[in-house]
Design an enzyme around this catalytic site. Structure first.
Site, PDB file in Angstrom:
ATOM      1  N   ASP A 116     -15.306   1.442   2.586  1.00 37.46           N
ATOM      2  CA  ASP A 116     -14.644   2.233   1.836  1.00 37.46           C
ATOM      3  C   ASP A 116     -15.051   3.611   2.768  1.00 37.46           C
ATOM      4  OD1 ASP A 116     -13.119   4.394  -0.029  1.00 37.46           O
ATOM      5  OD2 ASP A 116     -13.046   2.285  -1.065  1.00 37.46           O
ATOM      6  N   ASP A 153     -13.759   3.504   8.206  1.00 37.13           N
ATOM      7  CA  ASP A 153     -12.390   4.046   8.147  1.00 37.13           C
ATOM      8  C   ASP A 153     -11.484   2.798   8.853  1.00 37.13           C
ATOM      9  OD1 ASP A 153      -9.733   5.084   8.925  1.00 37.13           O
ATOM     10  OD2 ASP A 153     -10.592   6.873   9.837  1.00 37.13           O
ATOM     11  N   VAL A 154     -10.678   2.138   8.104  1.00 37.36           N
ATOM     12  CA  VAL A 154     -10.039   1.071   8.453  1.00 37.36           C
ATOM     13  C   VAL A 154      -8.989   1.317   9.432  1.00 37.36           C
ATOM     14  CG1 VAL A 154     -10.239  -0.135   6.317  1.00 37.36           C
ATOM     15  CG2 VAL A 154      -8.117   1.303   6.665  1.00 37.36           C
ATOM     16  N   ASN A 185      -7.695  -4.782   1.658  1.00 34.10           N
ATOM     17  CA  ASN A 185      -7.179  -3.987   0.581  1.00 34.10           C
ATOM     18  C   ASN A 185      -6.960  -2.559   0.472  1.00 34.10           C
ATOM     19  OD1 ASN A 185      -7.018  -3.815  -2.653  1.00 34.10           O
ATOM     20  ND2 ASN A 185      -8.818  -2.368  -2.114  1.00 34.10           N
ATOM     21  N   TYR A 190       5.566   3.690   1.735  1.00 33.03           N
ATOM     22  CA  TYR A 190       4.809   2.778   1.046  1.00 33.03           C
ATOM     23  C   TYR A 190       5.224   1.293   1.190  1.00 33.03           C
ATOM     24  CZ  TYR A 190       1.779   0.471  -2.393  1.00 33.03           C
ATOM     25  OH  TYR A 190       0.946  -0.213  -3.040  1.00 33.03           O
ATOM     26  N   LYS A 206       4.213  -1.943   3.302  1.00 32.89           N
ATOM     27  CA  LYS A 206       3.656  -3.460   2.351  1.00 32.89           C
ATOM     28  C   LYS A 206       4.814  -4.386   2.766  1.00 32.89           C
ATOM     29  CE  LYS A 206       0.148  -1.736   0.310  1.00 32.89           C
ATOM     30  NZ  LYS A 206      -1.251  -1.974   0.554  1.00 32.89           N
ATOM     31  N   THR A 259      -4.750   1.702 -11.012  1.00 31.69           N
ATOM     32  CA  THR A 259      -5.920   2.120 -10.259  1.00 31.69           C
ATOM     33  C   THR A 259      -5.842   3.631 -10.104  1.00 31.69           C
ATOM     34  OG1 THR A 259      -4.681   1.657  -8.045  1.00 31.69           O
ATOM     35  CG2 THR A 259      -5.690  -0.078  -9.140  1.00 31.69           C
TER      36      THR A 259
END
Length: 259
Positions: free
Chosen positions: A37, A62-63, A89, A154, A158, A191
């Site tokens: 994370d 950091d993805v 995720n 978004y 996705k 979440t």
């Protein structure tokens, strides 16, 4: 119990929400878990797993940074010796009309939600192909299936995750790799991602508190929001050998929202 015993899993965005629930569940089911994370709160989750469930490692990641991914995978292989499960995720959301969307905001959503999944899948395949194979689970969204006004970045990110994952799965199969790539597309999940949205304070004020705000958000789904634990159970199934023949597939967990 023990559905992923002796396996090594990596979970991004593991400090909270779906990532946290998934890391905890995989650990309870016997996996050694590397949690990543950008938030240092991921260390507390790893510590909790180490105290109560089993083996855990936290790596700040950091993805969107490929060199950071290379270092992260290297550390996982150094500590645990292999990688069997990767759960991509980590994600962010944006709520703004297209005409008002700054290009930088659009690009940031794509970087985290799509580039992050691409890099996680790429480096997981590289780690898994040198071993016994593995399972990659990419978290998309029901918003990648059914459009929502005000959520263009978004929704687009996705939807792209879904098609990218299927393509990666076919490539692995064509190359004879024992690497499966599948997708989970949740509907509304309670979440912290929602609480970071610009509209959240106004929604709380409008509905007299957080409970009212959550109820208002969940109204678009036939049965409201569901928990991160429910999504984690589906990810566990895809990670386990119980679905060893499932590849390029998708589990839509939305209580009928996209129907």
């Amino acid at each position: 119990m023990g559905r992923v015993a002796y396996k090594v899993a990596l979970v991004t965005g593991a400090a909270s929400g779906i990532g946290r629930a998934t890391a905890m569940l995989l650990a309870r089911e016997g996996a050694a878990v590397a949690l990543t994370d950008i938030a240092d709160a991921g260390q507390a989750v790893a510590d909790e797993i180490s105290r109560t469930e089993g083996k855990a490692l936290f790596v700040r990641l950091d993805v969107t940074d490929e060199s950071a991914w290379e270092g992260c995978i290297g550390k996982v292989l150094s500590v645990f010796g292999k990688l069997d499960i990767a759960v991509n995720n980590a994600g962010i959301a944006s709520a703004r009309p297209v005409a008002e969307m700054p290009l930088a905001e659009w690009r940031r959503v794509m970087q985290v939600n799509l580039d992050g999944v691409f890099l996680g899948t790429k480096h997981a395949i590289r780690a898994m192909r040198s071993g016994a194979g593995g399972s990659i689970i990419n978290v998309a969204s029901a918003s990648g299936i059914k459009a929502s006004a005000g959520a263009s970045a978004y929704c687009a990110s996705k939807a792209a995750v879904r098609m990218f994952s299927k393509t990666a799965a076919l490539e692995c199969a064509a190359a004879g790799l024992k690497v499966r790539v599948n997708v989970v597309s949740p509907g509304g999940v309670k979440t912290p991602i929602w609480e970071k949205m610009d509209f959240w304070p106004g929604l709380v004020a409008q509905h007299g508190g957080e409970e009212g705000a959550w109820k208002a958000l969940g109204g678009s789904s036939p049965d409201g929001f569901h928990s991160a634990d429910e999504i984690a159970q589906s990810i566990l199934f895809l990670a386990s050998d119980e679905c060893s023949y499932m590849n390029a597939g998708e589990l839509v967990i939305d209580r009928g929202y996209t129907a």
